[in-house]
Enzyme design. Sequence first.
Site, PDB file in Angstrom:
ATOM      1  N   MET A   1      15.865  60.700 -54.964  1.00  0.00           N
ATOM      2  CA  MET A   1      16.774  61.771 -54.545  1.00  0.00           C
ATOM      3  C   MET A   1      18.075  61.175 -54.002  1.00  0.00           C
ATOM      4  O   MET A   1      18.846  61.861 -53.313  1.00  0.00           O
ATOM      5  CB  MET A   1      16.098  62.662 -53.505  1.00  0.00           C
ATOM      6  CG  MET A   1      14.854  63.342 -54.089  1.00  0.00           C
ATOM      7  SD  MET A   1      14.400  64.859 -53.276  1.00  0.00           S
ATOM      8  CE  MET A   1      13.999  64.270 -51.653  1.00  0.00           C
ATOM      9  N   GLY A   2      18.312  59.898 -54.288  1.00  0.00           N
ATOM     10  CA  GLY A   2      19.575  59.275 -53.898  1.00  0.00           C
ATOM     11  C   GLY A   2      19.614  58.868 -52.441  1.00  0.00           C
ATOM     12  O   GLY A   2      18.575  58.714 -51.797  1.00  0.00           O
TER      13      GLY A   2
ATOM     14  N   LEU B   1      20.550  55.936 -51.554  1.00  0.00           N
ATOM     15  CA  LEU B   1      19.726  54.755 -51.827  1.00  0.00           C
ATOM     16  C   LEU B   1      19.697  53.798 -50.643  1.00  0.00           C
ATOM     17  O   LEU B   1      20.698  53.591 -49.950  1.00  0.00           O
ATOM     18  CB  LEU B   1      20.263  54.017 -53.054  1.00  0.00           C
ATOM     19  CG  LEU B   1      20.243  54.801 -54.372  1.00  0.00           C
ATOM     20  CD1 LEU B   1      20.705  53.891 -55.511  1.00  0.00           C
ATOM     21  CD2 LEU B   1      18.864  55.383 -54.675  1.00  0.00           C
TER      22      LEU B   1
ATOM     23  N   HIS C   1      14.408  51.983 -52.114  1.00  0.00           N
ATOM     24  CA  HIS C   1      14.699  52.306 -53.513  1.00  0.00           C
ATOM     25  C   HIS C   1      15.037  51.028 -54.289  1.00  0.00           C
ATOM     26  O   HIS C   1      14.613  50.866 -55.428  1.00  0.00           O
ATOM     27  CB  HIS C   1      15.902  53.249 -53.601  1.00  0.00           C
ATOM     28  CG  HIS C   1      15.715  54.572 -52.911  1.00  0.00           C
ATOM     29  ND1 HIS C   1      16.487  54.961 -51.845  1.00  0.00           N
ATOM     30  CD2 HIS C   1      14.855  55.596 -53.141  1.00  0.00           C
ATOM     31  CE1 HIS C   1      16.120  56.173 -51.461  1.00  0.00           C
ATOM     32  NE2 HIS C   1      15.131  56.576 -52.216  1.00  0.00           N
TER      33      HIS C   1
ATOM     34  N   GLN D   1      11.397  71.288 -54.200  1.00  0.00           N
ATOM     35  CA  GLN D   1      10.391  70.647 -53.346  1.00  0.00           C
ATOM     36  C   GLN D   1      10.747  70.721 -51.863  1.00  0.00           C
ATOM     37  O   GLN D   1      10.009  70.211 -51.027  1.00  0.00           O
ATOM     38  CB  GLN D   1      10.153  69.198 -53.779  1.00  0.00           C
ATOM     39  CG  GLN D   1      11.268  68.224 -53.449  1.00  0.00           C
ATOM     40  CD  GLN D   1      11.025  66.883 -54.091  1.00  0.00           C
ATOM     41  OE1 GLN D   1      11.103  66.725 -55.296  1.00  0.00           O
ATOM     42  NE2 GLN D   1      10.707  65.880 -53.274  1.00  0.00           N
TER      43      GLN D   1
ATOM     44  N   SER E   1      13.995  55.210 -44.969  1.00  0.00           N
ATOM     45  CA  SER E   1      14.012  56.566 -45.504  1.00  0.00           C
ATOM     46  C   SER E   1      15.437  57.072 -45.477  1.00  0.00           C
ATOM     47  O   SER E   1      16.201  56.755 -44.557  1.00  0.00           O
ATOM     48  CB  SER E   1      13.130  57.471 -44.635  1.00  0.00           C
ATOM     49  OG  SER E   1      13.415  58.833 -44.912  1.00  0.00           O
TER      50      SER E   1
HETATM   51  P1  AMP Z   1      13.128  59.630 -52.416  1.00  0.00           P
HETATM   52  O1  AMP Z   1      14.535  59.323 -52.812  1.00  0.00           O
HETATM   53  O2  AMP Z   1      12.907  59.713 -50.958  1.00  0.00           O
HETATM   54  O3  AMP Z   1      12.560  60.794 -53.191  1.00  0.00           O
HETATM   55  O4  AMP Z   1      12.272  58.383 -52.876  1.00  0.00           O
HETATM   56  C1  AMP Z   1      12.323  57.911 -54.206  1.00  0.00           C
HETATM   57  C2  AMP Z   1      11.240  56.878 -54.393  1.00  0.00           C
HETATM   58  O5  AMP Z   1      11.467  55.812 -53.482  1.00  0.00           O
HETATM   59  C3  AMP Z   1       9.838  57.435 -54.077  1.00  0.00           C
HETATM   60  O6  AMP Z   1       8.908  56.890 -55.001  1.00  0.00           O
HETATM   61  C4  AMP Z   1       9.605  56.929 -52.690  1.00  0.00           C
HETATM   62  O7  AMP Z   1       8.228  56.750 -52.394  1.00  0.00           O
HETATM   63  C5  AMP Z   1      10.308  55.579 -52.745  1.00  0.00           C
HETATM   64  N1  AMP Z   1      10.623  55.139 -51.385  1.00  0.00           N
HETATM   65  C6  AMP Z   1      11.262  55.831 -50.406  1.00  0.00           C
HETATM   66  N2  AMP Z   1      11.312  55.108 -49.275  1.00  0.00           N
HETATM   67  C7  AMP Z   1      10.684  53.941 -49.531  1.00  0.00           C
HETATM   68  C8  AMP Z   1      10.396  52.774 -48.766  1.00  0.00           C
HETATM   69  N3  AMP Z   1      10.768  52.658 -47.483  1.00  0.00           N
HETATM   70  N4  AMP Z   1       9.732  51.767 -49.361  1.00  0.00           N
HETATM   71  C9  AMP Z   1       9.342  51.867 -50.661  1.00  0.00           C
HETATM   72  N5  AMP Z   1       9.580  52.930 -51.448  1.00  0.00           N
HETATM   73  C10 AMP Z   1      10.246  53.958 -50.893  1.00  0.00           C
END
Ligand code: AMP
Length: 284
Positions: free
Chosen positions: A28-29, A31, A35, A59, A185
């Site tokens: 969802m960017g 980054l 990511h 979602q 995050s």
């Molecule tokens: P999101 O942009 O939050 O939807 O995350 C995109 C992808 O990155 C998802 O598969 C998340 O599980 C992964 N992700 C997000 N935060 C982390 C992190 N701290 N470590 C590893 N993967 C992550």
Amino acid sequence: MRTVRTIAELRAALAPARGGRIGFVPTMGALHEGHLSLLRAAREDNDTVVLSIFVNPTQFDQAADLAAYPRTEERDAELAASAGVDVLFAPDAAELYPAGFATTVRVAGSIVETLEGAHRGRAHFDGVATVVVKLLLSVLPDTAYFGAKDAQQVVVVRRVVADLDVPVRIAVRPTSRDDDGLARSSRNTRLSPDERSRAAAIPRVLTAIAAAVTAGDADAEALCARGLATLVEAGVAPEYLAVVDPDTLEPMRAVDRPALLVVAATVGATRLIDNVLLAPGGRR
Ligand code: AMP
């Protein structure tokens, strides 16, 4: 790196890459290093790397959370290019959900009803399942990369891919953490400095419970009760702290086999989730 906004452009961009290995990282960017760790894994394993950036409205259970979700597209594109992304797919909502859109991938059972499903409502995982299937069918990658940080999402995505016979390998990469242990995050940017230091109690509690389990303490209820108290003392408002089966997400009373310790907590106005694997050891 090519940036494409439509599924038609994406398919055209990937046509010459078919035959080679395609790796896909849906995000969802906003980054961050988490990511980027997925992108590095994708870069290592594949000939072509596709990154999607789409803040999926279906979602989000709260309009305010969707509105406040960080959007940093220019910076994301720079990071993606330097991480070796070949194709950046950044559609708008109307591209993925055009007028008349009427289909939802609905997952049933406890894996979507518990934990995040219980707190965010079942529409959350319907939204995740639907967008992930749409993205996988658009990219048709050999491997899609997900983060262990969103453990329940991984369980749901694996279920969907198996049930719908989507021909893709799901790769899961470890949670990337800041120096104080806080899981990276996109939402962390919303924490004030004070909230940020309070939030560090979350990984501290997870680590302490994991160490206790390794040392032989198998009483999930007592461990979680102590952990919850520690979080509250630290100024964190826990929603749940639970020991669950890593595959079914059913609660476990005794940590007598590998388990997942999951937490959701709010710090100020920001809701955070995290998890660690528990490996029982010691006196059993
Ligand atoms: P999101 O942009 O939050 O939807 O995350 C995109 C992808 O990155 C998802 O598969 C998340 O599980 C992964 N992700 C997000 N935060 C982390 C992190 N701290 N470590 C590893 N993967 C992550």
